[in-house]
Design a protein around this motif. Structure first.
Motif, PDB file in Angstrom:
ATOM      1  N   TYR A  36     -15.941 107.616  37.325  1.00 19.94           N
ATOM      2  CA  TYR A  36     -16.050 106.961  38.610  1.00 19.94           C
ATOM      3  C   TYR A  36     -16.386 108.017  39.662  1.00 19.94           C
ATOM      4  O   TYR A  36     -15.924 109.155  39.604  1.00 19.94           O
ATOM      5  N   GLN A  38     -16.080 108.738  43.772  1.00 23.06           N
ATOM      6  CA  GLN A  38     -15.348 108.264  44.935  1.00 23.06           C
ATOM      7  C   GLN A  38     -15.699 109.133  46.145  1.00 23.06           C
ATOM      8  O   GLN A  38     -15.366 110.320  46.184  1.00 23.06           O
ATOM      9  N   GLY A  41     -12.701 108.427  51.661  1.00 24.52           N
ATOM     10  CA  GLY A  41     -12.362 107.217  52.401  1.00 24.52           C
ATOM     11  C   GLY A  41     -12.844 105.929  51.760  1.00 24.52           C
ATOM     12  O   GLY A  41     -12.640 104.848  52.317  1.00 24.52           O
ATOM     13  N   LYS A  42     -13.484 106.033  50.589  1.00 22.17           N
ATOM     14  CA  LYS A  42     -14.009 104.843  49.908  1.00 22.17           C
ATOM     15  C   LYS A  42     -13.276 104.626  48.594  1.00 22.17           C
ATOM     16  O   LYS A  42     -12.458 105.431  48.169  1.00 22.17           O
ATOM     17  N   SER A  43     -13.590 103.514  47.944  1.00 19.99           N
ATOM     18  CA  SER A  43     -12.960 103.206  46.665  1.00 19.99           C
ATOM     19  C   SER A  43     -13.807 103.752  45.517  1.00 19.99           C
ATOM     20  O   SER A  43     -14.989 104.047  45.692  1.00 19.99           O
ATOM     21  N   PRO A  44     -13.220 103.894  44.324  1.00 20.90           N
ATOM     22  CA  PRO A  44     -13.980 104.407  43.179  1.00 20.90           C
ATOM     23  C   PRO A  44     -15.100 103.455  42.766  1.00 20.90           C
ATOM     24  O   PRO A  44     -14.924 102.236  42.754  1.00 20.90           O
ATOM     25  N   LEU A  46     -17.808 102.771  39.601  1.00 24.02           N
ATOM     26  CA  LEU A  46     -18.108 103.084  38.198  1.00 24.02           C
ATOM     27  C   LEU A  46     -19.559 103.555  38.067  1.00 24.02           C
ATOM     28  O   LEU A  46     -20.483 102.861  38.487  1.00 24.02           O
ATOM     29  N   LEU A  88     -13.870 110.895  39.161  1.00 26.11           N
ATOM     30  CA  LEU A  88     -12.667 110.553  38.413  1.00 26.11           C
ATOM     31  C   LEU A  88     -13.019 110.222  36.967  1.00 26.11           C
ATOM     32  O   LEU A  88     -13.916 109.422  36.714  1.00 26.11           O
ATOM     33  N   PHE A 103      -6.109 107.592  34.618  1.00 28.53           N
ATOM     34  CA  PHE A 103      -7.043 108.369  35.422  1.00 28.53           C
ATOM     35  C   PHE A 103      -6.603 109.822  35.524  1.00 28.53           C
ATOM     36  O   PHE A 103      -5.404 110.130  35.590  1.00 28.53           O
ATOM     37  N   GLY A 104      -7.589 110.716  35.570  1.00 25.72           N
ATOM     38  CA  GLY A 104      -7.342 112.085  35.951  1.00 25.72           C
ATOM     39  C   GLY A 104      -7.249 112.183  37.463  1.00 25.72           C
ATOM     40  O   GLY A 104      -7.495 111.214  38.183  1.00 25.72           O
ATOM     41  N   GLN A 105      -6.912 113.363  37.950  1.00 23.02           N
ATOM     42  CA  GLN A 105      -6.734 113.516  39.395  1.00 23.02           C
ATOM     43  C   GLN A 105      -8.048 113.675  40.126  1.00 23.02           C
ATOM     44  O   GLN A 105      -8.080 113.650  41.354  1.00 23.02           O
TER      45      GLN A 105
ATOM     46  N   LYS B  41      -3.128 112.951  44.403  1.00 17.76           N
ATOM     47  CA  LYS B  41      -2.492 112.435  43.181  1.00 17.76           C
ATOM     48  C   LYS B  41      -3.445 111.512  42.450  1.00 17.76           C
ATOM     49  O   LYS B  41      -4.295 110.865  43.082  1.00 17.76           O
ATOM     50  N   PRO B  42      -3.318 111.418  41.117  1.00 21.34           N
ATOM     51  CA  PRO B  42      -4.173 110.477  40.385  1.00 21.34           C
ATOM     52  C   PRO B  42      -3.872 109.036  40.789  1.00 21.34           C
ATOM     53  O   PRO B  42      -2.773 108.740  41.268  1.00 21.34           O
ATOM     54  N   LEU B  43      -4.840 108.180  40.569  1.00 21.62           N
ATOM     55  CA  LEU B  43      -4.617 106.753  40.757  1.00 21.62           C
ATOM     56  C   LEU B  43      -3.410 106.310  39.932  1.00 21.62           C
ATOM     57  O   LEU B  43      -3.319 106.614  38.743  1.00 21.62           O
ATOM     58  N   LEU B  88      -3.583 104.380  50.002  1.00 27.11           N
ATOM     59  CA  LEU B  88      -4.692 103.440  49.813  1.00 27.11           C
ATOM     60  C   LEU B  88      -4.345 102.547  48.630  1.00 27.11           C
ATOM     61  O   LEU B  88      -4.059 103.048  47.539  1.00 27.11           O
ATOM     62  N   LEU B  90      -5.559  99.796  46.045  1.00 25.85           N
ATOM     63  CA  LEU B  90      -6.807  99.340  45.469  1.00 25.85           C
ATOM     64  C   LEU B  90      -6.576  98.220  44.474  1.00 25.85           C
ATOM     65  O   LEU B  90      -5.660  98.278  43.658  1.00 25.85           O
ATOM     66  N   PHE B 104     -13.652  98.121  41.299  1.00 24.38           N
ATOM     67  CA  PHE B 104     -12.680  98.206  42.378  1.00 24.38           C
ATOM     68  C   PHE B 104     -13.158  97.526  43.651  1.00 24.38           C
ATOM     69  O   PHE B 104     -14.361  97.494  43.951  1.00 24.38           O
ATOM     70  N   GLY B 105     -12.187  97.010  44.401  1.00 20.75           N
ATOM     71  CA  GLY B 105     -12.444  96.572  45.758  1.00 20.75           C
ATOM     72  C   GLY B 105     -12.436  97.752  46.704  1.00 20.75           C
ATOM     73  O   GLY B 105     -12.188  98.889  46.281  1.00 20.75           O
ATOM     74  N   PRO B 106     -12.701  97.512  47.988  1.00 17.56           N
ATOM     75  CA  PRO B 106     -12.791  98.611  48.960  1.00 17.56           C
ATOM     76  C   PRO B 106     -11.444  99.215  49.328  1.00 17.56           C
ATOM     77  O   PRO B 106     -11.396 100.312  49.898  1.00 17.56           O
ATOM     78  N   ARG B 109      -6.051 100.470  53.469  1.00 21.71           N
ATOM     79  CA  ARG B 109      -5.380 101.699  53.905  1.00 21.71           C
ATOM     80  C   ARG B 109      -4.104 101.295  54.632  1.00 21.71           C
ATOM     81  O   ARG B 109      -4.155 100.702  55.704  1.00 21.71           O
TER      82      ARG B 109
END
Lengths: 113, 113
Positions: A36, A38, A41-44, A46, A88, A103-105, B41-43, B88, B90, B104-106, B109
């Motif tokens: 992913y 990212q 300020g945004k979401s991941p 794919l 990610l 998920f990894g960091q 931190k990871p998700l 955040l 998600l 994912f969605g946006p 926050r």
């Protein structure tokens, strides 16, 4: 504890170079792997998925999987400043009622003009 | 609307407030997820719903209460949160039985004062 490990970076590459992002995972039962992207300020988002040993190419992106070494990588060719983001790595682990992503960091990539 | 949508995008609440986060997916998926993403931190997976049934709860405090009324909608009800819950949040969705690619969605926050 099932884990996915990535170097946090930042990884800095010049524009036009190849960026190489690496990931290892601990669950030998994992069969599916995902990258992913990212932006801050945004979401991941794919960008790649891979399920078989070897390489999978999509445009400037190549994902590589080596299940024996429990290693996944993402190569970005002809890197652009717009590729600057956190990447990610995720591995799908199964439990009795389905699968969940670990998920990894994340690795922060910076592409310098 | 396409993909996965979340409302509100930003939320500031006091520790004694009650609020709800909403997620809607327009992808025809049948699994939905809540994740928490804190800085560095990871998700963290919080909840998984598969065919509208909760199948995973990663030891999340009871001040977070999920609800999945149908396969397209997911809520996260919040009450008496702590400042360390600021993050955040998600939402994601996927199709069961496929490659489990999650979209994912946006995100929302959340700031807890």
């Amino acid at each position: 504890q099932k884990e996915v490990e990535q170097n946090s970076g930042p990884l800095s590459v010049p524009e036009g170079a190849i960026a190489s992002l690496n990931c290892t995972y601990s669950d030998r039962g994992s069969q599916s792997f995902f990258w992913y992207r990212q932006y801050s300020g945004k979401s991941p988002e794919l960008i790649m998925s891979i399920y078989s040993n070897g390489d999978k190419e999509d445009g400037r992106f190549t994902a590589q999987l080596n299940k024996a070494s429990q290693y996944v990588s993402l190569l970005i060719r002809d890197s652009q400043p717009s590729d600057s983001a956190t990447y990610l790595c995720a591995a799908l682990s199964f439990y009795n009622q389905g699968g969940k992503l670990i998920f990894g960091q994340g690795t922060e990539l910076s592409v310098k003009p | 609307e396409t993909g996965v949508t979340q409302t509100p995008r930003h939320l500031v609440m006091g520790m004694t407030n009650k609020k709800s986060l909403k997620c809607e997916q327009h992808l025809g998926h049948n699994a939905m997820y809540w994740y928490k993403q804190s800085a560095k931190k990871p998700l963290e997976l919080m909840f998984v719903y598969s065919l509208e049934e909760r199948v995973e709860n990663n030891s999340v405090p009871s001040r977070f209460s999920p609800e999945c009324p149908n396969s397209s909608h997911l809520f996260l009800h919040l009450h008496t949160l702590q400042p360390e819950d600021s993050a955040l949040y998600l939402c994601a969705s996927s199709r069961i039985g496929g490659e489990n690619e999650q979209f994912f969605g946006p995100g929302t926050r959340l700031t807890v004062l």
